[in-house]
Write a protein that holds these residues in place. Structure first.
Motif, PDB file in Angstrom:
ATOM      1  N   THR A 144       6.619   8.100   2.548  1.00 53.70           N
ATOM      2  CA  THR A 144       5.324   7.680   2.394  1.00 53.70           C
ATOM      3  C   THR A 144       4.928   6.441   3.172  1.00 53.70           C
ATOM      4  N   ASN A 145       5.952   5.548   3.297  1.00 51.15           N
ATOM      5  CA  ASN A 145       5.540   4.384   4.207  1.00 51.15           C
ATOM      6  C   ASN A 145       5.067   4.741   5.583  1.00 51.15           C
ATOM      7  N   VAL A 146       5.880   5.907   6.401  1.00 48.87           N
ATOM      8  CA  VAL A 146       5.504   6.369   7.549  1.00 48.87           C
ATOM      9  C   VAL A 146       3.991   6.766   7.569  1.00 48.87           C
ATOM     10  N   VAL A 147       3.562   7.720   6.651  1.00 44.02           N
ATOM     11  CA  VAL A 147       2.253   8.328   6.558  1.00 44.02           C
ATOM     12  C   VAL A 147       1.298   6.933   6.497  1.00 44.02           C
ATOM     13  N   GLN A 148       1.544   6.240   5.530  1.00 40.12           N
ATOM     14  CA  GLN A 148       0.746   4.900   5.215  1.00 40.12           C
ATOM     15  C   GLN A 148       0.324   4.252   6.338  1.00 40.12           C
ATOM     16  N   GLN A 149       1.748   3.914   7.156  1.00 37.57           N
ATOM     17  CA  GLN A 149       1.503   2.976   8.378  1.00 37.57           C
ATOM     18  C   GLN A 149       0.527   3.568   9.516  1.00 37.57           C
ATOM     19  N   PRO A 201       0.797  -1.210   0.119  1.00 33.75           N
ATOM     20  CA  PRO A 201      -0.045  -0.022   0.033  1.00 33.75           C
ATOM     21  C   PRO A 201       0.867   1.273   0.042  1.00 33.75           C
ATOM     22  N   SER A 202       2.067   1.317   0.600  1.00 32.51           N
ATOM     23  CA  SER A 202       2.721   2.322   0.680  1.00 32.51           C
ATOM     24  C   SER A 202       3.365   2.439  -0.978  1.00 32.51           C
ATOM     25  N   LEU A 203       3.744   1.501  -1.565  1.00 30.54           N
ATOM     26  CA  LEU A 203       4.174   1.667  -2.735  1.00 30.54           C
ATOM     27  C   LEU A 203       3.058   2.100  -3.665  1.00 30.54           C
ATOM     28  N   GLU A 204       1.979   1.998  -3.655  1.00 34.22           N
ATOM     29  CA  GLU A 204       0.868   2.414  -4.255  1.00 34.22           C
ATOM     30  C   GLU A 204       0.289   3.820  -4.202  1.00 34.22           C
TER      31      GLU A 204
END
Length: 798
Positions: A738-743, A708-711
């Motif tokens: 982006t991964n921090v925001v997604q998590q 989901p972070s990659l998307e």
């Protein structure tokens, strides 16, 4: 590199860069070019330096050409040799009082000789490499010295502003002021008032026109406006008189008592050096505040800067110029105008020389009252309210006041010496002012220490501790920021002895809970239940922590040491790592365990009560306790590859992470959850490099939670996360952010988290740690929660 360093001999084994035989001839050498930013900055600094140089020369009583000589030499010589590329040197207001006193005592030619000798002294100090020693002088002394000089300048120039002539001392000027006020010269007062009005109002012109007009220096506008008004109206006021350069007085042999000349050289050296070195440090801070400039401009080399200032003073004094020092007004204007190299400083010196040779008729139109008003304003600005508030906050107002008054009434050298003496006395008083009391309450003996715990207080501390009977419970309350080694050993020896005799001892702070006895240094304050008023300090800094022993000297005394041999021959890598682990555990038991045993015993009794769940990557470079300045019991830490928070659900979820989240929120009742990513994350790199298909390894199955972070990063409709206002350096860093925001969004999908968020009992934080820069960033609410900013500037959570 210091000018006094020996020249390195050429290494014959190193290939030479000359033209090789049978190779094409080298291309034409690049011509010398000056960046456009340096040209515009040089013009801006020149427009400020020209009137100020004339005004400072007028204030000292020196020939007016001397100010122009010092400005030109400061730009060319100090600008070329000095160690701070963007610092602009020239005649400084801080040297006005010193120079005026020298001229009054010994005459102009001897003053020039003193300037040359001061330059030689600066060269000597630069060769010794003691430039940073000048920074050890208390800021209260430096600010007090500048304030005293500013008061002296302002009082002296006030007489010229009123149309009179200044006296030789501050007291004489103050005594003559009533008579001067009774005998005003309207023409001089009018020119001075016009100059001060323009100087005050020009930076405050509002609107777009104001932004354009403010690019012209206020000092130039004030002097030019007063000059134009005086010339057009025909007001009869004394004006600048620049004699022919052929009659300009150069340095002569010093004449006067040896002791007085020595004091003069020392005073000039001190003021020039301290002002220049402090200016260089200030310029470094201005450069650091300009994005992209730090890569082009190196940090100041203070020893080289001292050499450059010494060379400039030798040349300036020889040519009949004023003493030279780094000037804060011109240096800040140089940086703010966009200078990118030392070429701007040198070009400003060239412009000053051209003006001194070709603009004499124009300069002679300037009224002396206008220059005096300009210098008086500079003197008033040297008494900074910001500095006064700072020294008051740090309880050094006495040092500041004594230095200021002593400089005003006794002179610069005597004022600085008296300020140093007062500063030392205040420091000794603080160290010696330690109150130690003992009292018994309900069978518990309380020993309270108020103030710094140094060797001076050890006898009183020992007497108070010996009042505690054997076997009793004692609480030692330390309220101070420093404990030296003598006090530490005395306290530790008593604690060990008292404990061995069956007693117990707790070391506490007045505002905190139990603390452990740590090495002498700033005392560690423990974490209380509330973060308000917290005075926590990081754990002891470390470097080269792996402590790998050189292979040339293995520890063969231990059977498991690297290089030792066992029954089957040399030990393998597993045995060596096992020995490293055993050595680390042994060091902990020997050195650290005695210091933390009391705190861990308390945690064992009370159980864990962390305030935060800290979810971060398993990367070995992330030391959570270090980057958060936390200790045992503060953080409930969950680490996994890529700091991922799987979505809840039977198919996609992960019971391990979900269980940790549920336990932290529902059982431990943490008040915040932080998701922390970091630079150079291998998991994010693996996500970017992943190809469809292939074997479904455990790592690939785990990294599916990062898809989901990659998307999210590939979604063009979503704004990308930014780092301190800049775009990420590469795709890996962008995915890490982006991964921090997604998590954080995944966290909200967990029932326990969403319920606590609705009740207002929980906060979520996003964090990014740049390993190479040792810099932490927090996710802020700016731009919809897409900006990771410096902690100092952004302390809000999402």
């Amino acid at each position: 590199m210091s000018a006094c360093a020996p020249i390195r001999a050429t290494d014959p084994s190193r290939p030479q860069s000359g033209h090789q035989a049978h190779s094409p001839p080298p291309g034409p050498r690049r011509s010398f070019r000056i960046a456009g930013a340096d040209v515009s900055a040089a013009v801006a600094v020149f427009l400020i330096a020209l009137p100020l140089s004339l005004g400072i020369a007028l204030a000292t009583g020196a020939p007016l050409q001397a100010g122009l000589v010092a400005a030109g030499v400061g730009g060319l010589v100090a600008g070329r040799i000095g160690g701070c590329p963007l610092q602009v040197s020239g005649p400084a207001a801080g040297l006005t009082v010193v120079t005026a006193d020298l001229i009054h005592r010994y005459g102009w030619r001897t003053t020039c000789a003193v300037t040359v000798l001061a330059g030689l002294a600066q060269l000597f100090l630069g060769c010794l490499g003691v430039a940073r020693t000048a920074l050890a002088v208390s800021p209260a002394i430096v600010h007090g010295m500048l304030a005293g000089i500013g008061v002296t300048i302002a009082v002296a120039q006030l007489h010229i502003v009123l149309g009179g002539t200044p006296q030789s001392s501050v007291l004489a000027n103050l005594r003559a002021l009533p008579a001067q006020l009774a005998n005003l010269h309207p023409a001089a007062v009018t020119v001075s008032v016009l100059t001060l009005t323009l100087l005050l109002l020009w930076p405050r012109i509002p609107g777009r026109a104001g932004r354009l007009l403010r690019r012209i220096p206020a000092a130039l506008v004030a002097v030019a406006g007063a000059t134009a008004a005086a010339s057009l109206s025909g007001i009869g006021v004394p004006k600048v008189d620049l004699p022919s350069w052929s009659s300009h007085a150069l340095a002569g042999l010093p004449e006067g008592p040896a002791l007085g000349l020595t004091a003069a050289v020392l005073t000039t050296t001190l003021v020039c050096s301290v002002q220049s070195l402090l200016g260089a440090v200030a310029v470094d801070k201005l450069v650091a505040a300009r994005p992209g400039l730090t890569a082009r401009v190196k940090r100041a080399d203070l020893d080289r800067e001292l050499l450059g200032q010494g060379a400039a003073n030798i040349v300036s004094g020889t040519l009949g110029g004023l003493p030279v020092a780094g000037v804060a007004v011109r240096s800040s204007a140089n940086v703010n105008a966009g200078a990118v190299s030392r070429n701007s400083t040198m070009l400003h010196g060239v412009l000053v020389v051209i003006a001194a040779l070709l603009m004499v008729p124009l300069l002679e139109l300037i009224p002396l009252a206008s220059l005096a008003a300009l210098v008086m304003a500079v003197g008033i600005q040297m008494v900074s309210l910001h500095h006064i508030r700072t020294v008051t906050r740090h309880r050094e107002v006495l040092v500041y006041a004594v230095t200021t008054l002593a400089v005003v009434f006794l002179g610069v050298l005597a004022g600085v010496m008296l300020g140093i003496a007062v500063a030392v006395a205040v420091a000794m008083h603080r160290l010696a002012r330690t109150r130690i009391t003992h009292e018994e309450k309900e069978g518990v003996h309380h020993v309270q220490v108020r103030g710094q715990l140094t060797f001076l207080a050890v006898p009183r501390l020992s007497r108070a501790l010996h009042l505690v009977p054997q076997g009793a419970h004692a609480v030692v309350e330390l309220d101070g920021s420093f404990m030296d080694h003598a006090a530490y050993e005395s306290l530790q020896d008593w604690q060990n002895t008292h404990t061995a005799q069956g007693g117990s001892a707790e070391l506490t702070g007045r505002r905190t809970g139990t603390r452990t006895l740590t090495e002498p240094a700033p005392l560690h304050e423990e974490h209380g239940e509330s973060s308000v008023g917290c005075r926590c300090r990081p754990w002891t800094p470390w470097r080269n922590h792996q402590c790998e022993r050189p292979q040339s000297a293995p520890d063969t005394d231990h059977p498991g040491a690297p290089g030792a041999t066992g029954p089957g021959g040399p030990l393998g890598p597993g045995d060596r790592s096992g020995h490293q682990l055993a050595r680390g555990i042994s060091a902990f038991q020997r050195n650290t365990a005695p210091l933390v045993r009391g705190e861990l015993a308390r945690l064992a009794r009370e159980g864990q009560r962390p305030s935060q769940l800290f979810l971060t990557c398993a990367d070995s470079r992330l030391v959570t306790s270090m980057i958060t300045s936390s200790g045992p019991g503060d953080l409930f830490v969950v680490r996994n590859v890529g700091n991922l928070v799987p979505l809840p659900g039977e198919e996609s979820g992960d019971d391990s992470v979900a269980a940790a989240i549920e336990y932290a929120v529902d059982v431990l009742q943490v008040r915040s959850i932080t998701v922390c990513g970091h630079s150079g994350c291998g998991a994010m790199q693996a996500l970017l490099d992943a190809e469809p298909g292939g074997a479904r390894t455990p790592l690939k199955r785990w990294l599916r939670h990062g898809l989901p972070s990659l998307e999210r990063m590939a979604d063009k409709s979503r704004p990308w996360a930014r780092l301190a206002g800049r775009t990420p350096a590469d795709a890996v860093e962008q995915l890490c952010l982006t991964n921090v925001v997604q998590q954080l969004e995944h966290l909200r999908a967990h029932e326990s988290v969403s319920r606590a968020l609705r009740d207002g009992a929980l906060e979520l934080h996003g964090m990014y740690f740049h390993v190479g820069e040792a810099q932490a960033y927090l996710l802020t609410e700016a731009d919809g929660g897409k900006v990771f900013d410096h902690v100092e500037a952004a302390d809000r959570a999402v």
